[in-house]
Each structure stands twice: as structure tokens, then as C-alpha cells.
Design an enzyme around this catalytic site. Structure first.
Site, PDB file in Angstrom:
ATOM      1  N   TYR A  28       0.842  -1.217  -0.033  1.00 40.15           N
ATOM      2  CA  TYR A  28       0.032   0.076   0.147  1.00 40.15           C
ATOM      3  C   TYR A  28       0.769   1.106   0.074  1.00 40.15           C
ATOM      4  O   TYR A  28       0.198   2.364  -0.148  1.00 40.15           O
ATOM      5  CB  TYR A  28      -1.161   0.105   1.294  1.00 40.15           C
ATOM      6  CG  TYR A  28      -2.328  -0.746   0.838  1.00 40.15           C
ATOM      7  CD1 TYR A  28      -3.236  -0.582   0.272  1.00 40.15           C
ATOM      8  CD2 TYR A  28      -2.235  -2.207   1.508  1.00 40.15           C
ATOM      9  CE1 TYR A  28      -4.418  -1.398  -0.011  1.00 40.15           C
ATOM     10  CE2 TYR A  28      -3.167  -3.151   1.068  1.00 40.15           C
ATOM     11  CZ  TYR A  28      -4.240  -2.547   0.359  1.00 40.15           C
ATOM     12  OH  TYR A  28      -5.248  -3.490   0.243  1.00 40.15           O
ATOM     13  N   GLY A  30       2.950   4.024  -1.447  1.00 39.89           N
ATOM     14  CA  GLY A  30       3.221   4.527  -2.999  1.00 39.89           C
ATOM     15  C   GLY A  30       1.730   4.461  -3.405  1.00 39.89           C
ATOM     16  O   GLY A  30       0.757   4.841  -2.993  1.00 39.89           O
ATOM     17  N   GLY A  32      -1.702   3.632  -5.203  1.00 40.98           N
ATOM     18  CA  GLY A  32      -2.441   2.499  -5.245  1.00 40.98           C
ATOM     19  C   GLY A  32      -2.129   1.713  -3.986  1.00 40.98           C
ATOM     20  O   GLY A  32      -1.637   1.785  -3.272  1.00 40.98           O
ATOM     21  N   HIS A  48      -4.037   5.221   5.361  1.00 40.77           N
ATOM     22  CA  HIS A  48      -3.626   6.574   4.702  1.00 40.77           C
ATOM     23  C   HIS A  48      -4.297   6.748   3.108  1.00 40.77           C
ATOM     24  O   HIS A  48      -4.970   7.780   2.676  1.00 40.77           O
ATOM     25  CB  HIS A  48      -2.115   6.893   4.500  1.00 40.77           C
ATOM     26  CG  HIS A  48      -1.716   8.197   3.966  1.00 40.77           C
ATOM     27  ND1 HIS A  48      -1.381   8.556   2.788  1.00 40.77           N
ATOM     28  CD2 HIS A  48      -2.075   9.639   4.603  1.00 40.77           C
ATOM     29  CE1 HIS A  48      -0.880   9.728   2.609  1.00 40.77           C
ATOM     30  NE2 HIS A  48      -1.315  10.487   3.681  1.00 40.77           N
ATOM     31  N   ASP A  49      -4.241   5.664   2.599  1.00 48.27           N
ATOM     32  CA  ASP A  49      -4.909   5.610   1.203  1.00 48.27           C
ATOM     33  C   ASP A  49      -6.334   5.496   1.380  1.00 48.27           C
ATOM     34  O   ASP A  49      -7.019   6.404   0.558  1.00 48.27           O
ATOM     35  CB  ASP A  49      -4.508   4.210   0.396  1.00 48.27           C
ATOM     36  CG  ASP A  49      -3.077   4.243  -0.027  1.00 48.27           C
ATOM     37  OD1 ASP A  49      -2.386   4.900   0.036  1.00 48.27           O
ATOM     38  OD2 ASP A  49      -2.836   2.924  -0.569  1.00 48.27           O
ATOM     39  N   ASP A  92      -2.648  13.231   6.601  1.00 44.34           N
ATOM     40  CA  ASP A  92      -0.876  13.076   6.423  1.00 44.34           C
ATOM     41  C   ASP A  92      -0.182  13.082   7.956  1.00 44.34           C
ATOM     42  O   ASP A  92       0.559  12.305   8.134  1.00 44.34           O
ATOM     43  CB  ASP A  92      -0.686  14.052   5.831  1.00 44.34           C
ATOM     44  CG  ASP A  92      -0.816  13.979   3.989  1.00 44.34           C
ATOM     45  OD1 ASP A  92      -1.563  13.131   3.669  1.00 44.34           O
ATOM     46  OD2 ASP A  92      -0.667  15.233   3.599  1.00 44.34           O
TER      47      ASP A  92
END
Length: 118
Positions: A28, A30, A32, A48-49, A92
Site C-alpha cells: 500500500y 506508494g 495505489g 492513509h490511502d 497526513d
């Protein structure tokens, strides 16, 4: 935005590891992501995604949204006034704090294309 996120990562881990170290980590970290997170750090990236996904639903462009923040005693602190800026900043900051607490396993770099992430 992503540049500010990199700064938050440096803040939270006291400069011990460049934000670039996380770009190709696990399933996960990076661009996508898929499958099951390989460890605690990868789980931080998945969260975070998902947070960025929620920001996009709110029509906040998380990768480009500029926000106000500061590094206070190795902790990223958000100072943004608008709802979008605050939401993205909180995504973030939470991830940067999560990264700082999670162990880093070099064996999990570059595994994204392998079957572990299907």
C-alpha cells in the site's frame, strides 16, 4: 499535498528515514494498493490511502491540497483553517505518526507486483 506529507514524515521520524523509503514499500505504500497489508507499516499506508479516498469523496484533492502545519517536538501539528485543508492535513499527520511507530522491514520493499499483494 505529497511534498508536505514528506516533510511530516521527516518530522515524525526525526529525519531517521527519507520519505522516499516509503514509496515502494509493501502493498500500500506508494501509488495505489491491493491485497492484505504485509505488516504494521503497510497497514499505516492502507489507512492513509483510505483517508485520501474519503478526502476525494469530499471533493478535496488530497495529493495537491496545500495546508498549514508545523513540526512541534517531532510531532506534525495541523494549523489549517478550511475543512479540506484540515482533513487532508489530518490524514497526513496521522500517517506520519503511524510510520514513526511502525518497524521498517527492508524485505518488504518492492513487493507490490508479487502475489503477496493480490
Amino acid at each position: 499535498n505529497l511534498y508536505q506529507f514528506g516533510g511530516m514524515i521527516q518530522c515524525a521520524n526525526k529525519g531517521a528515514r527519507s520519505w522516499l523509503s516509503y514509496v515502494n514499500y509493501g502493498c500500500y505504500c506508494g501509488w495505489g494498493g491491493s491485497g492484505t497489508p504485509v505488516d504494521e507499516l503497510d497497514r499505516c499506508c492502507q489507512i492513509h490511502d483510505n483517508c485520501y479516498g474519503e478526502a476525494e469523496k469530499k471533493r478535496c484533492g488530497p495529493k495537491m491540497t496545500l495546508y498549514s502545519w508545523e513540526c512541534a517536538n517531532d510531532v506534525p501539528v495541523c494549523n489549517s483553517k478550511s475543512a479540506c485543508e484540515g482533513f487532508v492535513c489530518d490524514c497526513d499527520a496521522a500517517a506520519a505518526k503511524c510510520f514513526a511507530k511502525a518497524p521498517y522491514n527492508k524485505n518488504n520493499i518492492g513487493i507490490g507486483s508479487k502475489t503477496r499483494c493480490q
